[in-house]
Design an enzyme around this catalytic site. Structure first.
Site, PDB file in Angstrom:
ATOM      1  N   LYS A 120      38.013  40.904  40.206  1.00  0.00           N
ATOM      2  CA  LYS A 120      38.908  40.789  38.703  1.00  0.00           C
ATOM      3  C   LYS A 120      38.173  40.490  37.824  1.00  0.00           C
ATOM      4  O   LYS A 120      38.509  41.201  36.579  1.00  0.00           O
ATOM      5  CB  LYS A 120      39.203  39.349  39.628  1.00  0.00           C
ATOM      6  CG  LYS A 120      40.111  39.035  40.470  1.00  0.00           C
ATOM      7  CD  LYS A 120      41.580  38.181  39.742  1.00  0.00           C
ATOM      8  CE  LYS A 120      42.565  38.032  41.460  1.00  0.00           C
ATOM      9  NZ  LYS A 120      42.364  37.222  42.069  1.00  0.00           N
ATOM     10  N   GLU A 133      48.169  35.155  32.774  1.00  0.00           N
ATOM     11  CA  GLU A 133      48.887  33.928  34.571  1.00  0.00           C
ATOM     12  C   GLU A 133      47.575  34.164  35.199  1.00  0.00           C
ATOM     13  O   GLU A 133      46.783  34.528  34.964  1.00  0.00           O
ATOM     14  CB  GLU A 133      49.415  35.014  34.926  1.00  0.00           C
ATOM     15  CG  GLU A 133      49.720  35.257  35.706  1.00  0.00           C
ATOM     16  CD  GLU A 133      48.792  36.659  35.596  1.00  0.00           C
ATOM     17  OE1 GLU A 133      49.135  37.590  34.100  1.00  0.00           O
ATOM     18  OE2 GLU A 133      48.438  37.769  36.307  1.00  0.00           O
ATOM     19  N   SER A 176      36.464  41.400  48.071  1.00  0.00           N
ATOM     20  CA  SER A 176      36.843  41.491  47.200  1.00  0.00           C
ATOM     21  C   SER A 176      36.107  40.394  46.957  1.00  0.00           C
ATOM     22  O   SER A 176      36.785  40.098  45.690  1.00  0.00           O
ATOM     23  CB  SER A 176      38.481  41.124  47.386  1.00  0.00           C
ATOM     24  OG  SER A 176      39.289  40.146  48.510  1.00  0.00           O
TER      25      SER A 176
HETATM   26  C1  LIG Z   1      42.967  37.792  43.333  1.00  0.00           C
HETATM   27  C2  LIG Z   1      42.153  38.111  44.580  1.00  0.00           C
HETATM   28  C3  LIG Z   1      43.309  38.847  45.839  1.00  0.00           C
HETATM   29  C4  LIG Z   1      44.520  39.437  45.222  1.00  0.00           C
HETATM   30  O1  LIG Z   1      44.388  39.924  44.247  1.00  0.00           O
HETATM   31  P1  LIG Z   1      44.831  41.776  44.481  1.00  0.00           P
HETATM   32  O2  LIG Z   1      45.583  42.068  42.750  1.00  0.00           O
HETATM   33  O3  LIG Z   1      45.486  42.092  45.290  1.00  0.00           O
HETATM   34  O4  LIG Z   1      43.566  42.645  44.773  1.00  0.00           O
HETATM   35  C5  LIG Z   1      42.234  39.132  46.921  1.00  0.00           C
HETATM   36  N1  LIG Z   1      41.077  38.113  46.780  1.00  0.00           N
HETATM   37  C6  LIG Z   1      40.610  37.654  45.929  1.00  0.00           C
HETATM   38  C7  LIG Z   1      39.100  37.433  46.469  1.00  0.00           C
HETATM   39  C8  LIG Z   1      41.148  37.768  45.038  1.00  0.00           C
HETATM   40  O5  LIG Z   1      40.422  36.504  43.959  1.00  0.00           O
END
Ligand SMILES: *Cc1c(COP(=O)(O)O)cnc(C)c1O
Length: 401
Positions: free
Chosen positions: A90, A112, A378
């Site tokens: 993020k 948000e 992610s």
């Molecule tokens: C917020 C988040 C997601 C989901 O958001 P996307 O916009 O679909 O990437 C996935 N993995 C993590 C670790 C997150 O913090």
């Protein structure tokens, strides 16, 4: 411009657009007319690149996961977004958007957040730039994600608990848009995923595209060719997936596999599997797939993973899936928990529960031994340890301790 990119009117096929109240019209138009020019300016590129390198810690490693590779009969590489500052992808987006906000002369930042990850990433860059930060968060999430609330407050942000609707992410988005309507000229809204009115889905995808930009040269370096056979990512609103596939969207040699949150099962009432369950609707300024009832009432999303807990999915991904470019699996809570333990025990990497959904997709595919698979982790799982422990019965094989 590739065939899956946004068109001149802000649409991806039938999805996207900017369905906004009149009062935001000139603010959004202004952003739309300026963002590409700023992002492509040498000054922006230099500042953004320097921050990604020295502040975020990029490039994130592309790691060959040998034990997992053996297990699944392929060559699995993990793109380690979990190693970024603040623990997820993020921050790539918030660093970029705060630079954009500054160049546009904005003084006040709103955002948000659901699980609090985007709120923390936004509060972090606001502290970095000395900007005022207000975060909208559903009251239910404020309780569930208390550590992230404390992090945001320590970083100097004001957290507004939202008490409308189900008091979760979707309501937080609505509250942020309402606030924006009251302060359209001095406030920049840092949207956390590839959603919201045009140009946000494209803006966020560009900010996250550094992920696949790096995958390209990292693969070239490691295997002597710059594309994989498969790309795998989890998908909530779609930002880490967008970043992972950005430079491969039009490359048909690359199969794209996405993992959405099935909750208790896509065919139950406890699910966030928007691709499986959604129908075309308008949510938070954009036309996309939305989980809704026959009267267009938004249905509450459910999943064990707070970051995937959203009843819609970004327009770029809706179009790509409809065109047959992506394959989407619905991964249930128990499968994600199991996969989280599996990655932990095979590679010593505790993934965020969101990312564990992507790991679980491995077991749904059959690979050739020569296949090169790149899977984006992610985020890191530190925030999810209690959830993993509370649910270890779902991963009996790994959970006996
Ligand atoms: C917020 C988040 C997601 C989901 O958001 P996307 O916009 O679909 O990437 C996935 N993995 C993590 C670790 C997150 O913090």
């Amino acid at each position: 411009m590739g065939k899956f990119s946004v068109d001149r009117n802000g649409f991806y096929g039938e999805f996207g657009g900017a369905y906004i109240p009149e009062i935001l019209y000139s603010t959004v138009k202004n952003l739309e007319s300026q963002y590409v020019g700023i992002l492509e300016s040498e000054e922006f590129k230099r500042e953004y690149r320097d921050l990604l390198k020295d502040y975020v810690g990029r490039p994130s490693p592309l790691y060959y996961a040998s034990r997992m590779s053996r297990k699944y009969g392929c060559n699995l590489y993990l793109k380690r977004e979990d190693l970024n500052h603040t623990g997820a992808h993020k921050i790539n987006n918030t660093v970029g958007q705060i630079l954009l906000a500054k160049k546009m002369g904005k003084k006040r930042i709103i955002a948000e957040t659901g699980a609090g990850q985007h709120g923390v990433a936004t509060a972090t860059v606001c502290a970095l730039m000395g900007m005022e930060c207000e975060v909208f968060m559903g009251a239910t999430d404020v309780e569930r994600q208390h550590t992230n609330v404390e992090r945001m407050r320590m970083l100097g942000a004001t957290v507004h608990p939202v008490r409308t609707g189900n008091m979760t992410l979707s309501d937080a988005c609505s509250a942020a848009i309402r606030d924006w309507c009251c302060h359209p000229s001095d406030t920049f809204y840092i949207v956390g995923s590839t959603m919201g009115p045009h140009p946000y889905p494209d803006l966020v995808a560009r900010m996250q595209s550094v992920i696949s930009e790096e995958i390209k040269w990292q693969l070239q370096e490691k295997i002597g060719r710059d594309y994989p056979d498969y790309l795998i990512a989890c998908i909530g609103g779609g930002s880490n997936a967008a970043g992972t596939i950005y430079h491969y969207m039009d490359d048909e040699r690359v199969k794209i596999v996405l993992a959405e949150a099935g909750g208790s099962g896509w065919d139950t009432d406890h699910t966030a599997a928007t691709f499986h369950r959604g129908t075309v609707g308008i949510l938070h300024g954009s036309k996309m797939l939305v989980m809704q009832d026959d009267d267009g009432q938004i249905q509450e999303a459910y999943t064990i993973s707070a970051g995937l807990d959203y009843p819609g999915v970004g327009p770029m991904h809706c179009n790509m899936q409809r065109q047959g470019r992506t394959q989407v699996f619905s991964i249930n809570d128990d499968e994600a928990i199991y996969a989280g333990y599996e990655l932990t025990r095979c590679e010593g990497i505790i993934p965020a529960i969101e990312s564990a959904h992507a790991v679980a997709a491995l077991s749904k595919l059959s690979f050739k031994p020569s296949d090169v698979v790149v899977l984006t982790v992610s985020g890191r799982g530190d925030k999810d340890i209690q959830t993993y422990l509370d649910n270890k019965k779902m991963a009996k094989e790994y959970g006996e301790f």
